[in-house]
Design an enzyme around this catalytic site. Structure first.
Site, PDB file in Angstrom:
ATOM      1  N   GLY A  12       0.803  -1.224   0.000  1.00  0.00           N
ATOM      2  CA  GLY A  12       0.000   0.000   0.000  1.00  0.00           C
ATOM      3  C   GLY A  12       0.833   1.269   0.000  1.00  0.00           C
ATOM      4  O   GLY A  12       2.063   1.246  -0.181  1.00  0.00           O
ATOM      5  N   CYS A 150      -1.195  10.552  10.994  1.00  0.00           N
ATOM      6  CA  CYS A 150      -0.344  11.510  10.270  1.00  0.00           C
ATOM      7  C   CYS A 150      -0.681  12.972  10.557  1.00  0.00           C
ATOM      8  O   CYS A 150       0.208  13.827  10.580  1.00  0.00           O
ATOM      9  CB  CYS A 150      -0.416  11.241   8.777  1.00  0.00           C
ATOM     10  SG  CYS A 150      -2.075  10.931   8.164  1.00  0.00           S
ATOM     11  N   GLN A 177      -5.524  18.264   4.322  1.00  0.00           N
ATOM     12  CA  GLN A 177      -4.805  16.995   4.248  1.00  0.00           C
ATOM     13  C   GLN A 177      -4.758  16.431   2.826  1.00  0.00           C
ATOM     14  O   GLN A 177      -5.730  16.470   2.086  1.00  0.00           O
ATOM     15  CB  GLN A 177      -5.458  15.977   5.194  1.00  0.00           C
ATOM     16  CG  GLN A 177      -5.382  16.415   6.640  1.00  0.00           C
ATOM     17  CD  GLN A 177      -5.930  15.413   7.626  1.00  0.00           C
ATOM     18  OE1 GLN A 177      -6.566  15.810   8.586  1.00  0.00           O
ATOM     19  NE2 GLN A 177      -5.694  14.130   7.430  1.00  0.00           N
ATOM     20  N   SER A 180      -2.999  11.224  -0.328  1.00  0.00           N
ATOM     21  CA  SER A 180      -2.293   9.981  -0.003  1.00  0.00           C
ATOM     22  C   SER A 180      -2.576   9.545   1.427  1.00  0.00           C
ATOM     23  O   SER A 180      -2.391   8.374   1.776  1.00  0.00           O
ATOM     24  CB  SER A 180      -0.784  10.125  -0.225  1.00  0.00           C
ATOM     25  OG  SER A 180      -0.260  11.120   0.631  1.00  0.00           O
ATOM     26  N   GLU A 203     -10.986  11.148  11.982  1.00  0.00           N
ATOM     27  CA  GLU A 203      -9.688  11.840  12.074  1.00  0.00           C
ATOM     28  C   GLU A 203      -9.668  12.864  13.209  1.00  0.00           C
ATOM     29  O   GLU A 203      -8.667  13.023  13.910  1.00  0.00           O
ATOM     30  CB  GLU A 203      -9.412  12.537  10.736  1.00  0.00           C
ATOM     31  CG  GLU A 203      -7.986  12.951  10.520  1.00  0.00           C
ATOM     32  CD  GLU A 203      -7.130  11.853   9.899  1.00  0.00           C
ATOM     33  OE1 GLU A 203      -7.594  10.692   9.816  1.00  0.00           O
ATOM     34  OE2 GLU A 203      -6.002  12.164   9.497  1.00  0.00           O
ATOM     35  N   LYS A 206      -9.145  11.288  16.494  1.00  0.00           N
ATOM     36  CA  LYS A 206      -7.757  10.817  16.647  1.00  0.00           C
ATOM     37  C   LYS A 206      -6.852  11.978  17.046  1.00  0.00           C
ATOM     38  O   LYS A 206      -6.017  11.856  17.942  1.00  0.00           O
ATOM     39  CB  LYS A 206      -7.247  10.207  15.336  1.00  0.00           C
ATOM     40  CG  LYS A 206      -7.858   8.864  15.000  1.00  0.00           C
ATOM     41  CD  LYS A 206      -7.351   8.381  13.645  1.00  0.00           C
ATOM     42  CE  LYS A 206      -8.199   7.242  13.115  1.00  0.00           C
ATOM     43  NZ  LYS A 206      -7.966   6.937  11.715  1.00  0.00           N
ATOM     44  N   HIS A 243       0.543  17.216   4.813  1.00  0.00           N
ATOM     45  CA  HIS A 243      -0.610  17.795   5.508  1.00  0.00           C
ATOM     46  C   HIS A 243      -0.223  19.165   6.062  1.00  0.00           C
ATOM     47  O   HIS A 243       0.765  19.302   6.798  1.00  0.00           O
ATOM     48  CB  HIS A 243      -1.036  16.905   6.679  1.00  0.00           C
ATOM     49  CG  HIS A 243      -1.617  15.580   6.275  1.00  0.00           C
ATOM     50  ND1 HIS A 243      -1.968  15.255   4.979  1.00  0.00           N
ATOM     51  CD2 HIS A 243      -1.942  14.489   7.026  1.00  0.00           C
ATOM     52  CE1 HIS A 243      -2.462  14.023   4.949  1.00  0.00           C
ATOM     53  NE2 HIS A 243      -2.447  13.536   6.170  1.00  0.00           N
ATOM     54  N   THR A 324       3.084  10.571   4.506  1.00  0.00           N
ATOM     55  CA  THR A 324       3.454   9.149   4.427  1.00  0.00           C
ATOM     56  C   THR A 324       4.903   8.898   4.852  1.00  0.00           C
ATOM     57  O   THR A 324       5.287   7.758   5.064  1.00  0.00           O
ATOM     58  CB  THR A 324       3.229   8.553   3.011  1.00  0.00           C
ATOM     59  OG1 THR A 324       3.911   9.356   2.049  1.00  0.00           O
ATOM     60  CG2 THR A 324       1.750   8.474   2.676  1.00  0.00           C
TER      61      THR A 324
END
Ligand code: NAP
Length: 345
Positions: A12, A150, A177, A180, A203, A206, A243, A324
């Protein structure tokens, strides 16, 4: 001597970045790759739709992808980097830990469990000590360590610097954001081109919970979460990577822009191979950081801060990280380096 590493969920968006990070790496050598049953048995070249601008490393391209099952993992693997969808991680990561593997994971399952270290080595390396509690409670020979979401990881290092300098009472953040962040099957082009989507499921919660755990204090037995109030609004925009976040803080002590810049610039990196010498780069230009220009600084591992301004009761700023790299693959590799340094491998 290098440590053998497996990647579970290797095909991925994050799995590919893990390969970019680990091939080569001074401490880790990739010896196993897994994905879904649909990919098992294929070579990595066949299984992965490679989307990174550098070519697939030749030795990796010819490796066979196996199913994601501890019984299929070679015994000589010492650390497993996990980039599975969270529902899959929740089901299989404990099996790997029970089978004796140390798992450094990107998936969101378990991040706020009291006995699971959620770490950014430059911010809260001491929380890794929770592994002793985890082993006592779960009886695992292996271990489970998480890196944060992230979007959380982008704002927490500057927040930690400002907390040390002035004390944090409240944080409000609005994010922009990159696509990806949703993984390869996350957002279709019809949804995101010429558009912005003002909701990313789960999100906001989180960001609000993970940041308080990360900024919390570990007393050797448990982490007391930071008591700052955190409010997040998360938005998807059509950038590829990186982001960007607009952050407002209320601080306990009076904060000046000059002192805030100094606190961010002085906030040190960790003495680990993947940690940049200067963790937080502070821009003077009012229109920086920008995703395309600033996400790749220090191999995608730096945090960029700009637009620092005083507000009534606190500070406002913008921050950016490569989602990422610093936000996912690089974060779990850094945690792997911390595990190695602390003697868990
Ligand atoms: P992704 O692009 O969808 O990749 C998912 C990976 O998991 C692929 O290798 C896939 O293999 C494998 N997989 C899917 N279902 C499986 C199953 N049932 N059994 C075993 N393997 C399975 O997702 P991603 O963006 O890389 O994200 C991976 C994890 O990291 C997620 O938990 C995500 O929330 C988290 N994360 C992502 C980012 C980010 O910026 N993207 C940042 C932080 C954290 P196949 O190719 O065979 O389907």
């Amino acid at each position: 001597m290098t440590v053998n590493a497996g990647i579970i969920g290797a095909t991925g968006a994050v799995g590919q970045r893990l390969i970019q990070f680990l091939d080569p790496h001074p401490d880790f050598e990739i010896t196993a790759l897994t994905a879904s049953d649909a990919s098992a048995g294929d070579t990595y070249r066949e299984a992965a739709k490679w989307r990174i601008s550098m070519p697939i490393p030749e030795d990796i391209a010819e490796m066979t992808v196996t199913e994601t099952d501890p019984d299929a993992m070679p015994d000589d693997v010492d650390i497993v980097f996990s980039s599975l969808p969270s529902s899959v991680g929740e089901a299989v990561e404990p099996d790997f830990c029970e089978a004796g593997y140390v798992v450094s994971s990107n998936s969101s399952n378990g991040r706020t469990d009291p006995d699971v270290p959620l770490t950014i080595p430059e911010v809260n390396a001491d929380h890794i000590g929770l592994l002793e509690v985890q082993r006592d409670e779960r009886g695992w020979d292996g271990a489970l360590v998480k890196n944060p979401n992230c979007s959380t990881i982008t704002m927490v290092p500057p927040l930690a610097a400002l907390d040390e300098a002035f004390g944090l009472e409240a944080v409000t953040v609005s994010t922009l954001q990159a696509v990806s962040g949703a993984g390869y099957s996350g957002v279709t082009s019809m949804e995101i081109i010429d558009n912005a989507i003002p909701h990313i499921g789960g999100e906001e919660k989180k960001m609000e919970t993970e940041s308080r755990k990360l900024l919390g204090a570990f007393d050797g037995a448990e982490v007391s979460w930071h008591d700052a109030r955190v409010y997040a609004s998360c938005n998807r925009i059509p950038t590829l990577d990186g982001h960007l976040e607009n952050v407002w803080t209320d601080t306990e002590a009076d904060a000046t822009v000059a002192d805030a810049k100094e606190a961010c610039r002085a906030y040190s990196g960790a003495d680990l191979p993947s940690s940049p010498d200067r963790l937080i780069h502070v821009f003077e230009e009012p229109d920086r950081p920008q995703p395309r220009l600033d996400r790749d600084r220090d191999n995608g591992m730096a945090i960029a801060v700009g637009g620092l301004q005083e507000t009534e009761g606190g500070l406002q700023f913008n921050c950016l990280a490569h989602n990422t790299m610093r936000g996912a693959a690089g974060a779990s590799v850094l945690n792997g380096e911390l595990l190695l340094t602390e003697g868990y491998l």
